[in-house]
Write a protein that holds these residues in place. Structure first.
Motif, PDB file in Angstrom:
ATOM      1  N   ARG A  19       0.856  -1.208   0.000  1.00 23.50           N
ATOM      2  CA  ARG A  19       0.000   0.000   0.000  1.00 23.50           C
ATOM      3  C   ARG A  19       0.878   1.240   0.000  1.00 23.50           C
ATOM      4  N   ASN A  20       0.476   2.223  -0.800  1.00 21.85           N
ATOM      5  CA  ASN A  20       1.160   3.499  -0.808  1.00 21.85           C
ATOM      6  C   ASN A  20       0.354   4.485   0.041  1.00 21.85           C
ATOM      7  N   PRO A  21       0.879   4.896   1.214  1.00 23.81           N
ATOM      8  CA  PRO A  21       0.098   5.752   2.119  1.00 23.81           C
ATOM      9  C   PRO A  21      -0.461   7.008   1.447  1.00 23.81           C
ATOM     10  N   GLY A  63      -2.678  -2.260   7.127  1.00 18.45           N
ATOM     11  CA  GLY A  63      -3.646  -1.379   7.778  1.00 18.45           C
ATOM     12  C   GLY A  63      -5.035  -1.226   7.209  1.00 18.45           C
ATOM     13  N   SER A  64      -5.384  -1.875   6.097  1.00 15.49           N
ATOM     14  CA  SER A  64      -6.678  -1.561   5.471  1.00 15.49           C
ATOM     15  C   SER A  64      -7.869  -1.778   6.410  1.00 15.49           C
ATOM     16  N   ALA A  65      -7.883  -2.902   7.140  1.00 14.06           N
ATOM     17  CA  ALA A  65      -9.042  -3.189   8.004  1.00 14.06           C
ATOM     18  C   ALA A  65      -9.107  -2.196   9.155  1.00 14.06           C
ATOM     19  N   ALA A  66      -7.956  -1.930   9.780  1.00 11.78           N
ATOM     20  CA  ALA A  66      -7.943  -0.998  10.920  1.00 11.78           C
ATOM     21  C   ALA A  66      -8.428   0.370  10.464  1.00 11.78           C
ATOM     22  N   ILE A  67      -7.977   0.795   9.290  1.00 12.21           N
ATOM     23  CA  ILE A  67      -8.349   2.124   8.796  1.00 12.21           C
ATOM     24  C   ILE A  67      -9.833   2.186   8.428  1.00 12.21           C
TER      25      ILE A  67
END
Ligand SMILES: C[S@@+](CC[C@H](N)C(=O)[O-])C[C@H]1O[C@@H](n2cnc3c(N)ncnc32)[C@H](O)[C@@H]1O
Length: 443
Positions: A19-21, A63-67
């Motif tokens: 993932r690119n932030p 981080g996708s789920a947390a975000i």
């Protein structure tokens, strides 16, 4: 050490998924299990306010789920997401993404899932653990560790790999283990894999189905190659093993919630078999065996995604007339007009997941769908129909029986869900990005 060193090394060097932030400024990625309206319907009988709600994202990766969960929960009171992972590099990517979005409701823990029973954390209402437990040395211990921090009425959203549909991948992993036996350098292993992929003859099992996986390699590059072909620990489950595993932990599978044929319909033999005689025989078997037959038959379940709970009774039901039926994500366009125009034939639709849906309108289908606006409860819809049709004697149960048939068709593919009328409407995922867009509009 409470984790596999080689697994940690992989995710420190190849944080997955890539993932690119910076992309957070443009879009919010949703995850399959993480929509609050879905969690509410399947895990909390539609009655969860999500205030004072605690979420654990175990093995949170990049981080996708947390975000996604934190982005929805920032509009609720006193709710929190705890992220946990053994990979510092993955956690850095996830933190950066949250920072760009201005999310301050995530706590970051650099720990193993197996540390959870000893971290003295308050219990969680929802635990997300997607694509992680199949990488543990002992997945029984992993699930028990999650269960040790689940609140009594809490639920989990789990994804583990499917054994049969991933058979070509497991064959490739075995091949690459032999090729790379004396190769300690991780990047050299990746290069060897690329060379082997280019050499595969048409007879190779993976080569025959490579289209299904190559998008992952194209999208994630070396990170994708490592995760697919070079994992040191990757256990695929079949349905029967899944039931044994979760049952040993005192947990129940509430619903399969993956996309397309990884949803409930993909676990139903009748989705694939036409013969009534064979179906009759199969449906006499216990449910896990019926589902095992569907899994073996279709070969389509690469991932088992499901909600788990301790109780067997967590799903919202149309029997409760205070529940509000609504279309999840996009409603079908012009449906009530089409039902009205229809003269006794079947109606065919495509779900947002591209699943073909066919249903036969019944006596009250047109009236029900005309009044189904995502705000009215079933009781309100039924009262309105009685007035509109000048039929005060029409009973709730007559209307409910009529609605049941179409509801089941839409609900089986999670296209129609319920929420209790006391729970406010959920913000559509598309609107959740608005706040971040505003922050960067002058960039
Ligand atoms: C395939 S990634 C999935 C990441 C994320 N859940 C997602 O769906 O995008 C697996 C993650 O599990 C983490 N992991 C593996 N073993 C773990 C353990 N024992 N405790 C915590 N995290 C672990 C890895 O570091 C990695 O970030």
């Amino acid at each position: 050490m409470n984790y596999l060193q080689e697994v940690r090394n992989q995710y420190e060097n190849y944080p997955y998924p890539y993932r690119n932030p910076e992309e957070e400024k443009q879009r919010l990625l949703a995850t399959q299990d993480g929509y609050l309206e879905k969690i509410n319907h399947f895990c909390f009988q539609g009655k969860q306010s999500f205030n004072n709600f605690r979420v654990l994202v175990a093995g949170g990766g990049t981080g996708s789920a947390a975000i996604f969960l934190a982005e929805q929960l920032r509009y609720r009171k006193n709710s929190e997401v705890v992220y946990l992972d053994i990979s510092k590099q993955s956690m850095e990517v996830a933190r950066k993404r949250a920072e760009i979005r201005g999310l301050d409701n995530i706590t970051w823990l650099h720990h193993s899932i197996l540390d959870l029973p000893h971290l003295d954390l308050a219990p969680f209402d929802y635990i997300n653990c997607v694509g992680v437990l199949h990488h543990l040395e002992d997945y029984h211990k992993g699930l028990k560790a999650l269960d040790s921090v689940l609140s009594p009425k809490g639920c989990m959203g789990i994804m583990v790999y499917g054994k049969h549909a991933r058979a070509p991948i497991y064959q490739m992993q075995e091949l690459m283990r032999l090729v790379n036996e004396d190769e300690p350098d991780m990047q050299a292993r990746v290069e060897n894999t690329k060379n082997i992929i280019n050499s595969l003859p048409p007879s190779n099992f993976f080569k025959q189905r490579e289209k299904e996986w190559m998008s992952e390699v194209e999208e994630y590059g070396d990170i994708g190659i490592y995760d697919l072909f070079l994992h040191s620990r990757d256990h695929g489950f079949d349905v029967l093993e899944l039931y044994e595993w979760v049952g040993n932990c005192g947990l129940n599978i509430v619903q399969f919630i993956g996309p397309m044929f990884e949803s409930k319909i993909g676990y139903e033999p009748k989705t694939f078999i036409a013969s009534p005689a064979v179906l009759q025989k199969i449906y006499r078997l216990p449910k896990p065996k019926q589902q095992a037959i569907a899994e073996l038959l279709s070969g389509l379940i690469q991932r088992h995604s499901f909600y788990l709970s301790r109780s067997r009774n967590t799903t919202a039901s149309i029997e409760n007339l205070d529940n509000v039926p609504f279309f999840f994500q996009s409603p079908p366009h012009g449906l009530s007009e089409e039902i009205k125009r229809n003269r006794g034939g079947k109606i065919s639709l495509k779900s947002p997941d591209q699943i073909a849906v066919q249903f036969q309108p019944t006596r009250f289908t047109a009236s029900i769908f005309q009044n189904l606006d995502g705000k009215r409860s079933l009781k309100e819809i039924f009262n309105k129909i009685r007035k509109e049709l000048h039929a005060p004697a029409l009973s709730h149960s007559e209307l409910l029986d009529d609605f049941q048939k179409t509801y089941t068709i839409f609900n089986d593919i999670s296209w129609m869900l319920l929420r209790h009328h006391s729970v406010p409407q959920f913000l559509p995922a598309s609107q959740l990005q608005e706040r971040v867009n505003q922050k960067y509009k002058n960039d």
